[in-house]
Design a protein around this motif. Structure first.
Motif, PDB file in Angstrom:
ATOM      1  N   LEU A 140      13.567  15.126  11.008  1.00  0.00           N
ATOM      2  CA  LEU A 140      12.488  14.308  10.466  1.00  0.00           C
ATOM      3  C   LEU A 140      13.021  13.107   9.686  1.00  0.00           C
ATOM      4  CD1 LEU A 140       9.495  13.806  10.028  1.00  0.00           C
ATOM      5  CD2 LEU A 140       9.562  15.423   8.101  1.00  0.00           C
ATOM      6  N   GLU A 141      14.049  13.299   8.899  1.00  0.00           N
ATOM      7  CA  GLU A 141      14.609  12.196   8.112  1.00  0.00           C
ATOM      8  C   GLU A 141      15.103  11.067   9.024  1.00  0.00           C
ATOM      9  OE1 GLU A 141      18.117  11.384   4.751  1.00  0.00           O
ATOM     10  OE2 GLU A 141      17.530  13.434   5.275  1.00  0.00           O
ATOM     11  N   ASP A 142      15.788  11.434  10.114  1.00  0.00           N
ATOM     12  CA  ASP A 142      16.276  10.419  11.046  1.00  0.00           C
ATOM     13  C   ASP A 142      15.125   9.720  11.753  1.00  0.00           C
ATOM     14  OD1 ASP A 142      18.901  11.001  10.419  1.00  0.00           O
ATOM     15  OD2 ASP A 142      19.180  12.378  12.112  1.00  0.00           O
ATOM     16  N   LEU A 143      14.087  10.464  12.094  1.00  0.00           N
ATOM     17  CA  LEU A 143      12.919   9.879  12.753  1.00  0.00           C
ATOM     18  C   LEU A 143      12.229   8.872  11.843  1.00  0.00           C
ATOM     19  CD1 LEU A 143      10.770   9.703  14.992  1.00  0.00           C
ATOM     20  CD2 LEU A 143       9.700  11.751  13.981  1.00  0.00           C
ATOM     21  N   LEU A 144      12.040   9.237  10.571  1.00  0.00           N
ATOM     22  CA  LEU A 144      11.401   8.324   9.631  1.00  0.00           C
ATOM     23  C   LEU A 144      12.258   7.084   9.399  1.00  0.00           C
ATOM     24  CD1 LEU A 144      10.030  10.889   7.017  1.00  0.00           C
ATOM     25  CD2 LEU A 144       8.702   9.624   8.709  1.00  0.00           C
ATOM     26  N   ALA A 145      13.566   7.270   9.339  1.00  0.00           N
ATOM     27  CA  ALA A 145      14.462   6.121   9.154  1.00  0.00           C
ATOM     28  C   ALA A 145      14.355   5.158  10.334  1.00  0.00           C
ATOM     29  CB  ALA A 145      15.897   6.610   8.983  1.00  0.00           C
ATOM     30  N   LEU A 146      14.253   5.689  11.546  1.00  0.00           N
ATOM     31  CA  LEU A 146      14.090   4.841  12.722  1.00  0.00           C
ATOM     32  C   LEU A 146      12.765   4.079  12.659  1.00  0.00           C
ATOM     33  CD1 LEU A 146      14.760   3.815  15.562  1.00  0.00           C
ATOM     34  CD2 LEU A 146      13.843   5.970  16.469  1.00  0.00           C
ATOM     35  N   ALA A 147      11.693   4.774  12.309  1.00  0.00           N
ATOM     36  CA  ALA A 147      10.383   4.118  12.214  1.00  0.00           C
ATOM     37  C   ALA A 147      10.393   3.030  11.153  1.00  0.00           C
ATOM     38  CB  ALA A 147       9.305   5.154  11.907  1.00  0.00           C
ATOM     39  N   HIS A 148      11.085   3.266  10.047  1.00  0.00           N
ATOM     40  CA  HIS A 148      11.182   2.261   8.987  1.00  0.00           C
ATOM     41  C   HIS A 148      11.975   1.046   9.474  1.00  0.00           C
ATOM     42  CE1 HIS A 148      11.074   0.722   4.929  1.00  0.00           C
ATOM     43  NE2 HIS A 148      12.386   0.727   4.816  1.00  0.00           N
ATOM     44  N   GLU A 149      13.022   1.293  10.212  1.00  0.00           N
ATOM     45  CA  GLU A 149      13.822   0.195  10.776  1.00  0.00           C
ATOM     46  C   GLU A 149      12.974  -0.662  11.724  1.00  0.00           C
ATOM     47  OE1 GLU A 149      18.114  -0.416  13.096  1.00  0.00           O
ATOM     48  OE2 GLU A 149      17.466   1.591  12.475  1.00  0.00           O
ATOM     49  N   VAL A 150      12.147   0.001  12.517  1.00  0.00           N
ATOM     50  CA  VAL A 150      11.246  -0.720  13.427  1.00  0.00           C
ATOM     51  C   VAL A 150      10.256  -1.553  12.625  1.00  0.00           C
ATOM     52  CG1 VAL A 150       9.375  -0.433  15.105  1.00  0.00           C
ATOM     53  CG2 VAL A 150      11.462   0.926  15.318  1.00  0.00           C
ATOM     54  N   ARG A 151       9.683  -0.961  11.598  1.00  0.00           N
ATOM     55  CA  ARG A 151       8.724  -1.692  10.755  1.00  0.00           C
ATOM     56  C   ARG A 151       9.359  -2.947  10.149  1.00  0.00           C
ATOM     57  NH1 ARG A 151       7.655  -3.098   5.024  1.00  0.00           N
ATOM     58  NH2 ARG A 151       7.741  -0.986   4.208  1.00  0.00           N
ATOM     59  N   LEU A 152      10.567  -2.803   9.611  1.00  0.00           N
ATOM     60  CA  LEU A 152      11.227  -3.944   8.982  1.00  0.00           C
ATOM     61  C   LEU A 152      11.554  -5.035   9.996  1.00  0.00           C
ATOM     62  CD1 LEU A 152      13.658  -2.148   6.487  1.00  0.00           C
ATOM     63  CD2 LEU A 152      11.525  -3.350   5.946  1.00  0.00           C
ATOM     64  N   LYS A 153      11.995  -4.643  11.190  1.00  0.00           N
ATOM     65  CA  LYS A 153      12.368  -5.634  12.195  1.00  0.00           C
ATOM     66  C   LYS A 153      11.176  -6.476  12.625  1.00  0.00           C
ATOM     67  CE  LYS A 153      14.389  -6.383  16.749  1.00  0.00           C
ATOM     68  NZ  LYS A 153      15.213  -5.842  17.857  1.00  0.00           N
ATOM     69  N   TYR A 154      10.044  -5.841  12.874  1.00  0.00           N
ATOM     70  CA  TYR A 154       8.913  -6.555  13.465  1.00  0.00           C
ATOM     71  C   TYR A 154       7.855  -7.004  12.463  1.00  0.00           C
ATOM     72  CZ  TYR A 154      10.837  -4.917  17.884  1.00  0.00           C
ATOM     73  OH  TYR A 154      11.667  -4.683  18.952  1.00  0.00           O
ATOM     74  N   ASN A 155       7.864  -6.420  11.261  1.00  0.00           N
ATOM     75  CA  ASN A 155       6.815  -6.741  10.288  1.00  0.00           C
ATOM     76  C   ASN A 155       7.335  -7.193   8.927  1.00  0.00           C
ATOM     77  OD1 ASN A 155       4.141  -5.666  11.681  1.00  0.00           O
ATOM     78  ND2 ASN A 155       5.727  -4.142  12.071  1.00  0.00           N
ATOM     79  N   GLY A 156       8.611  -7.047   8.693  1.00  0.00           N
ATOM     80  CA  GLY A 156       9.160  -7.482   7.415  1.00  0.00           C
ATOM     81  C   GLY A 156       8.931  -6.475   6.304  1.00  0.00           C
ATOM     82  N   GLU A 157       9.283  -6.885   5.089  1.00  0.00           N
ATOM     83  CA  GLU A 157       9.249  -5.988   3.938  1.00  0.00           C
ATOM     84  C   GLU A 157       7.890  -5.923   3.261  1.00  0.00           C
ATOM     85  OE1 GLU A 157      12.239  -7.345   1.283  1.00  0.00           O
ATOM     86  OE2 GLU A 157      13.904  -6.515   2.459  1.00  0.00           O
ATOM     87  N   GLU A 158       7.039  -6.911   3.492  1.00  0.00           N
ATOM     88  CA  GLU A 158       5.801  -7.006   2.726  1.00  0.00           C
ATOM     89  C   GLU A 158       4.798  -5.913   3.090  1.00  0.00           C
ATOM     90  OE1 GLU A 158       5.265 -11.643   1.527  1.00  0.00           O
ATOM     91  OE2 GLU A 158       4.695 -11.093   3.570  1.00  0.00           O
ATOM     92  N   ILE A 159       4.006  -5.525   2.099  1.00  0.00           N
ATOM     93  CA  ILE A 159       2.946  -4.530   2.254  1.00  0.00           C
ATOM     94  C   ILE A 159       1.601  -5.229   2.060  1.00  0.00           C
ATOM     95  CG2 ILE A 159       1.874  -2.484   1.246  1.00  0.00           C
ATOM     96  CD1 ILE A 159       4.362  -1.717   2.639  1.00  0.00           C
ATOM     97  N   GLU A 160       0.660  -5.000   2.972  1.00  0.00           N
ATOM     98  CA  GLU A 160      -0.678  -5.561   2.815  1.00  0.00           C
ATOM     99  C   GLU A 160      -1.553  -4.550   2.087  1.00  0.00           C
ATOM    100  OE1 GLU A 160      -2.705  -7.889   6.036  1.00  0.00           O
ATOM    101  OE2 GLU A 160      -4.247  -6.365   5.767  1.00  0.00           O
ATOM    102  N   VAL A 161      -2.250  -5.017   1.063  1.00  0.00           N
ATOM    103  CA  VAL A 161      -3.089  -4.153   0.229  1.00  0.00           C
ATOM    104  C   VAL A 161      -4.551  -4.529   0.429  1.00  0.00           C
ATOM    105  CG1 VAL A 161      -3.628  -3.443  -2.134  1.00  0.00           C
ATOM    106  CG2 VAL A 161      -1.253  -3.850  -1.463  1.00  0.00           C
ATOM    107  N   GLU A 162      -5.407  -3.524   0.599  1.00  0.00           N
ATOM    108  CA  GLU A 162      -6.819  -3.742   0.877  1.00  0.00           C
ATOM    109  C   GLU A 162      -7.672  -2.787   0.049  1.00  0.00           C
ATOM    110  OE1 GLU A 162      -9.579  -3.831   4.903  1.00  0.00           O
ATOM    111  OE2 GLU A 162      -8.260  -2.121   4.609  1.00  0.00           O
ATOM    112  N   GLY A 163      -8.866  -3.256  -0.331  1.00  0.00           N
ATOM    113  CA  GLY A 163      -9.876  -2.388  -0.930  1.00  0.00           C
ATOM    114  C   GLY A 163     -11.085  -2.341  -0.019  1.00  0.00           C
ATOM    115  N   ILE A 164     -11.835  -1.239  -0.067  1.00  0.00           N
ATOM    116  CA  ILE A 164     -13.034  -1.123   0.760  1.00  0.00           C
ATOM    117  C   ILE A 164     -14.208  -0.696  -0.101  1.00  0.00           C
ATOM    118  CG2 ILE A 164     -11.753  -0.569   2.857  1.00  0.00           C
ATOM    119  CD1 ILE A 164     -12.510   2.360   2.459  1.00  0.00           C
ATOM    120  N   ILE A 165     -15.419  -1.037   0.370  1.00  0.00           N
ATOM    121  CA  ILE A 165     -16.633  -0.591  -0.304  1.00  0.00           C
ATOM    122  C   ILE A 165     -17.735  -0.408   0.726  1.00  0.00           C
ATOM    123  CG2 ILE A 165     -17.603  -2.890  -0.764  1.00  0.00           C
ATOM    124  CD1 ILE A 165     -18.382  -1.740  -3.575  1.00  0.00           C
ATOM    125  N   SER A 166     -18.636   0.502   0.441  1.00  0.00           N
ATOM    126  CA  SER A 166     -19.728   0.784   1.359  1.00  0.00           C
ATOM    127  C   SER A 166     -20.963  -0.018   0.969  1.00  0.00           C
ATOM    128  CB  SER A 166     -20.063   2.282   1.345  1.00  0.00           C
ATOM    129  OG  SER A 166     -21.108   2.567   2.238  1.00  0.00           O
TER     130      SER A 166
END
Length: 337
Positions: free
Chosen positions: A41-67
């Motif tokens: 699992l640790e290796d799998l998550l590390a791979l997914a994180h590497e993919v995220r960084l390569k194609y999406n960068g370091e930034e996190i998008e933050v959102e709020g929702i309301i009904s």
């Protein structure tokens, strides 16, 4: 679980396919990813994180929702306490425009760049579309934040109206894999949901389209959902984990295992390497604090902060402190334009 030899093989294949060849992972490989053992699992998550960084960068998008409209929905989505067909204790409530504006201002104050207005309906009627237009105009005059919407199934005319209002992103989840969908919803079809998604994509609005896992689906159906979302190529995928709600048909289902949830996050990232993959409902209970951190280091690059539609989320300060601790910068508003 697969053997270590097979596990190593699927991780190597996934690395080559996604990171080297720049392709998304397909159904058969996704099934193998979801079958990997805890020792990998640790290796799998590390791979997914590497993919995220390569194609999406370091930034996190933050959102709020309301009904905008809570409860009283005529549909029978088996996970949802807003259905008027179940005995779950959510009753129809409308939100007024000043409350919408205040909620948008509070969301912007957390650093969020997006505010999503949601209504528990099959699809919007004239009253809802009018209130939506008034609400979007009021928010845009009062606060600098992107406005998204989730109002159910749409007609082409309603899609055009939302574009005209300035709504930049529309949420309409597939909810479940096509093969499992009839076990989740009976009052409308998978094809109806897919039709709205395609109209939104064609309109130029960004499409937010995800699903819910932990509803009793098989690993193969989980891979099917990830693969179908990959083929649709939405701009954003909110990943929800079932929080069983009293009074709903799925109210007695067990919570999803946290390691299975993390494998699912990684699989969705490998199926959607260039997509915003957003933490959504149920992650607080399914993953807890440590698992939430692991998911952010395993493919997630966006979060909903605060409460959800009918359930409580984490305190926004906890998420913001975690992002700061992980040195993950929040995407600025001008980066979303």
């Amino acid at each position: 679980m697969t053997s270590t030899t097979n596990v190593t093989s699927i991780l190597d294949r996934a690395r080559d396919r996604v990171l080297v060849q720049g392709e998304r992972l397909g159904y058969d490989d996704l099934v193998e990813v979801l079958q990997t053992g805890d020792d990998q699992l640790e290796d799998l998550l590390a791979l997914a994180h590497e993919v995220r960084l390569k194609y999406n960068g370091e930034e996190i998008e933050v959102e709020g929702i309301i009904s905008l409209k809570t409860g009283g929905c005529p549909e029978d989505c088996h996970f949802c306490s807003q259905s008027g067909l179940f005995s779950s204790p959510v009753r129809s409530v409308w939100l007024n425009i000043p409350e919408l504006v205040r909620a948008a201002q509070q969301t912007a104050a957390t650093g969020a760049t997006e505010f999503c207005i949601v209504a528990a309906v099959r699809g919007p009627d004239d009253k809802l579309m009018t209130q939506m237009r008034d609400g979007v105009n009021a928010i845009q005059e009062a606060v600098d934040i992107q406005v998204a919407a989730s109002l159910g199934m749409l007609t082409q005319a309603q899609v055009d109206d939302l574009v005209d209002m300035g709504v930049h992103r529309y949420n309409h989840n597939l909810e479940a894999a096509e093969s499992y969908f009839p076990q989740v919803v009976t009052t409308h079809s998978y094809e109806e949901r897919l039709s709205t998604c395609q109209m939104v994509k064609d309109s130029g609005m960004e499409l937010c389209c995800g699903g819910l896992v932990g509803m009793g689906e098989s690993l193969e159906q989980r891979a099917e959902l990830a693969s179908q979302l990959g083929a649709l190529e939405p701009h954003e995928v909110p990943l929800n984990f079932l929080n069983p709600r009293p009074g709903t048909p799925f109210g007695d289902l067990p919570m999803m295992d946290s390691k299975d949830a993390l494998r699912t996050i990684a699989a969705f990232r490998l199926a959607l390497p260039r997509t915003i993959l957003r933490y959504a409902g149920g992650r607080e209970l399914t993953l807890g604090d440590l698992g939430t951190r692991d998911g952010l280091l395993g493919g997630i690059n966006a979060v909903i902060v605060g409460n959800y539609l009918t359930t409580l989320g984490r305190d926004p300060r906890q998420d913001l402190e975690l992002l700061d601790d992980l040195q993950m910068p929040i995407k600025a508003l001008n980066a979303t334009l």
